[in-house]
Scaffold this motif. Structure first.
Motif, PDB file in Angstrom:
ATOM      1  N   THR A   1       0.837  -1.202   0.000  1.00  0.00           N
ATOM      2  CA  THR A   1       0.000   0.000   0.000  1.00  0.00           C
ATOM      3  C   THR A   1       0.871   1.251   0.000  1.00  0.00           C
ATOM      4  OG1 THR A   1      -1.712  -1.150   1.264  1.00  0.00           O
ATOM      5  CG2 THR A   1      -1.803   1.260   1.238  1.00  0.00           C
TER       6      THR A   1
ATOM      7  N   THR B   1      -1.133   9.429   5.191  1.00  0.00           N
ATOM      8  CA  THR B   1      -2.278   8.862   4.481  1.00  0.00           C
ATOM      9  C   THR B   1      -1.874   7.533   3.867  1.00  0.00           C
ATOM     10  OG1 THR B   1      -1.677  10.076   2.459  1.00  0.00           O
ATOM     11  CG2 THR B   1      -3.258  11.133   3.950  1.00  0.00           C
TER      12      THR B   1
ATOM     13  N   LYS C   1      -7.330   3.070   3.483  1.00  0.00           N
ATOM     14  CA  LYS C   1      -8.632   3.665   3.756  1.00  0.00           C
ATOM     15  C   LYS C   1      -8.615   4.634   4.922  1.00  0.00           C
ATOM     16  CE  LYS C   1     -11.232  -0.361   2.093  1.00  0.00           C
ATOM     17  NZ  LYS C   1     -12.240  -1.400   2.455  1.00  0.00           N
TER      18      LYS C   1
ATOM     19  N   GLU D   1     -11.210   7.378   9.267  1.00  0.00           N
ATOM     20  CA  GLU D   1     -11.598   6.649   8.063  1.00  0.00           C
ATOM     21  C   GLU D   1     -12.802   7.357   7.446  1.00  0.00           C
ATOM     22  OE1 GLU D   1     -12.972   2.178   6.605  1.00  0.00           O
ATOM     23  OE2 GLU D   1     -12.034   2.469   8.577  1.00  0.00           O
TER      24      GLU D   1
ATOM     25  N   PRO E   1     -13.824  10.765  -0.728  1.00  0.00           N
ATOM     26  CA  PRO E   1     -12.536  11.405  -1.007  1.00  0.00           C
ATOM     27  C   PRO E   1     -12.494  12.850  -0.541  1.00  0.00           C
ATOM     28  CG  PRO E   1     -13.849  11.316  -2.994  1.00  0.00           C
ATOM     29  CD  PRO E   1     -14.630  10.574  -1.956  1.00  0.00           C
TER      30      PRO E   1
ATOM     31  N   PHE F   1      -6.673  12.479  -0.559  1.00  0.00           N
ATOM     32  CA  PHE F   1      -7.067  11.191  -0.007  1.00  0.00           C
ATOM     33  C   PHE F   1      -8.271  10.647  -0.780  1.00  0.00           C
ATOM     34  CE2 PHE F   1      -9.430   8.405   2.775  1.00  0.00           C
ATOM     35  CZ  PHE F   1      -8.441   7.604   3.309  1.00  0.00           C
ATOM     36  N   PRO F   2      -8.275   9.364  -1.168  1.00  0.00           N
ATOM     37  CA  PRO F   2      -7.236   8.364  -0.897  1.00  0.00           C
ATOM     38  C   PRO F   2      -5.994   8.588  -1.741  1.00  0.00           C
ATOM     39  CG  PRO F   2      -8.946   7.432  -2.278  1.00  0.00           C
ATOM     40  CD  PRO F   2      -9.434   8.791  -1.877  1.00  0.00           C
TER      41      PRO F   2
END
Length: 384
Positions: free
Chosen positions: A155, A240, A243, A318, A322, A381-382
């Motif tokens: 990730t 970041t 999720k 979370e 976006p 984000f994401p």
């Protein structure tokens, strides 16, 4: 000055009492450029590109000694690389005639030339940041550091650290640079090893605090006697990945969440370590009463050798959709304090154009008066 008989700009005849040319309006008392002197044409802007990756992460830090960090190319070629010697300037930016002495002042008109830290901006793999001296301070005591890395599961993760030097302390500019670099150097390896973001963030803030405290030990004894306060700064950071995103802070630098859908409320993610917030949390004052007090912005937490208490704060979120995470110093939020106010002055395409968004927010603070140094980092984000 001896009286000129013809205008040096357009050669129109002049009267002995003329101060300006009647034909072209030239100021006859203004210094003249040397014969044959011409301004060089502006350089063509370079295309933005990232430096080659170095192992697990790419990093750009505004800090002391950036050796070992892979640096990205600055988006604006007129802006100096942090840590690099400023490019030699042959003529003054004000009068365009005088040469510049070793101290950075024009030998003709005495105008101080811009310093590399007066304005810096960087865009690096899904995050952008801008710092500016503002209109009132004689130097920029803010600093920031940006980095990207990869978690063990593949990730992608993005890191931003923003620090604000405490002006009443000794060497506040060095404190902010040192803290920003130390925090990123601690965060990136921890994240790449799989340490939970909140744990990695807390440890990075403690490492940054120790690095700033160590500056006091480096201070010569004579300087220590003259300056009662050790180097100090505040710090806010954001990570970041996947999720979720995580923020960490000590002091009154802040983080905000601004969703793409502006019908959804924005949110302030941090609580200031300040006198006003403490009065509110203890129930002694309302928020309006506390912030109307002249002691409102006195900080109760900071990084430095003389910090009364060191309690790093962290929080993870979370979101449902976006948006962007904004981390900034009080040079910005003094002009857009609430999350709703900040969202109202942000471009609608902030997530797609983070550098443009950061520039816009710095402009908001400048237009509002620019009473303090301003630093803003924008993290889409994401993560792409």
């Amino acid at each position: 000055m001896p009286q000129t008989t013809v205008c040096p700009e357009c050669a129109e005849p002049l009267e002995p009492s003329d101060k300006f040319c009647d034909a072209c309006g030239a100021d006859l008392a203004a210094p003249r450029r040397p014969e044959g002197y011409t301004l060089a044409p502006p350089a063509e802007p370079e295309a933005y590109e990232l430096a080659p990756p170095a192992g697990e992460s790419d990093t750009l830090a505004f800090g002391l000694g950036t050796s070992g960090l892979t640096q990205a190319r600055i988006a604006d070629p007129r802006i100096e690389q942090p840590g690099a010697e400023p490019a030699p300037r042959s003529h003054c930016v004000a009068c365009e005639v005088g040469t510049i002495d070793a101290d950075g002042y024009c030998e003709h008109c005495g105008h101080a030339q811009p310093r590399p830290r007066d304005h810096q901006e960087v865009e690096l793999g899904g995050v952008a940041a801008v710092t500016d001296r503002g209109l009132r301070h004689h130097r920029n005591e803010d600093a920031f550091a940006l980095s990207t890395t990869t978690l063990p599961d593949g990730t992608p993760s993005v890191v931003a650290v923003v620090c604000d030097g405490v002006s009443s302390a000794y060497r506040p500019d060095d404190a902010s640079e040192t803290a920003a670099e130390a925090a990123v150097k601690a965060l990136v390896p921890s994240l790449s090893r799989g340490v939970r973001p909140e744990e990695a963030m807390r440890e990075a803030l403690l490492v940054a605090a120790q690095a700033v405290a160590d500056l006091a030990a480096e201070t010569p004894e004579e300087e220590s006697r003259r300056h009662h306060n050790a180097p100090a700064c505040t710090c806010v950071s954001a990570v970041t990945s996947g999720k979720t995103f995580t923020v960490g802070w000590i002091g009154d630098s802040r983080a905000y969440w601004i969703p793409d859908d502006r019908s959804v409320p924005a949110a302030r993610l941090t609580e200031d370590d300040s006198w006003a917030e403490r009065m509110v949390s203890l129930g002694l004052m309302t928020q309006a009463e506390a912030y109307a007090d002249e002691r409102a912005h006195a900080i109760t937490g900071w990084l430095g050798a003389d910090a009364v208490e060191l309690d790093p704060h962290t929080a993870s979120f979370e979101p449902d959709g976006p948006g962007v995470v904004v981390v900034c110093t009080d040079g910005l939020w003094n002009y857009a304090e609430s999350a709703a106010e900040l969202a109202s002055v942000m471009p609608g395409d902030a997530r797609a154009r983070p550098l443009h968004c950061a520039r816009t927010l710095v402009g908001v603070a400048i237009d509002g008066g620019g009473h303090d140094n301003i630093t803003v980092a924008v993290l889409p984000f994401p993560v792409a």
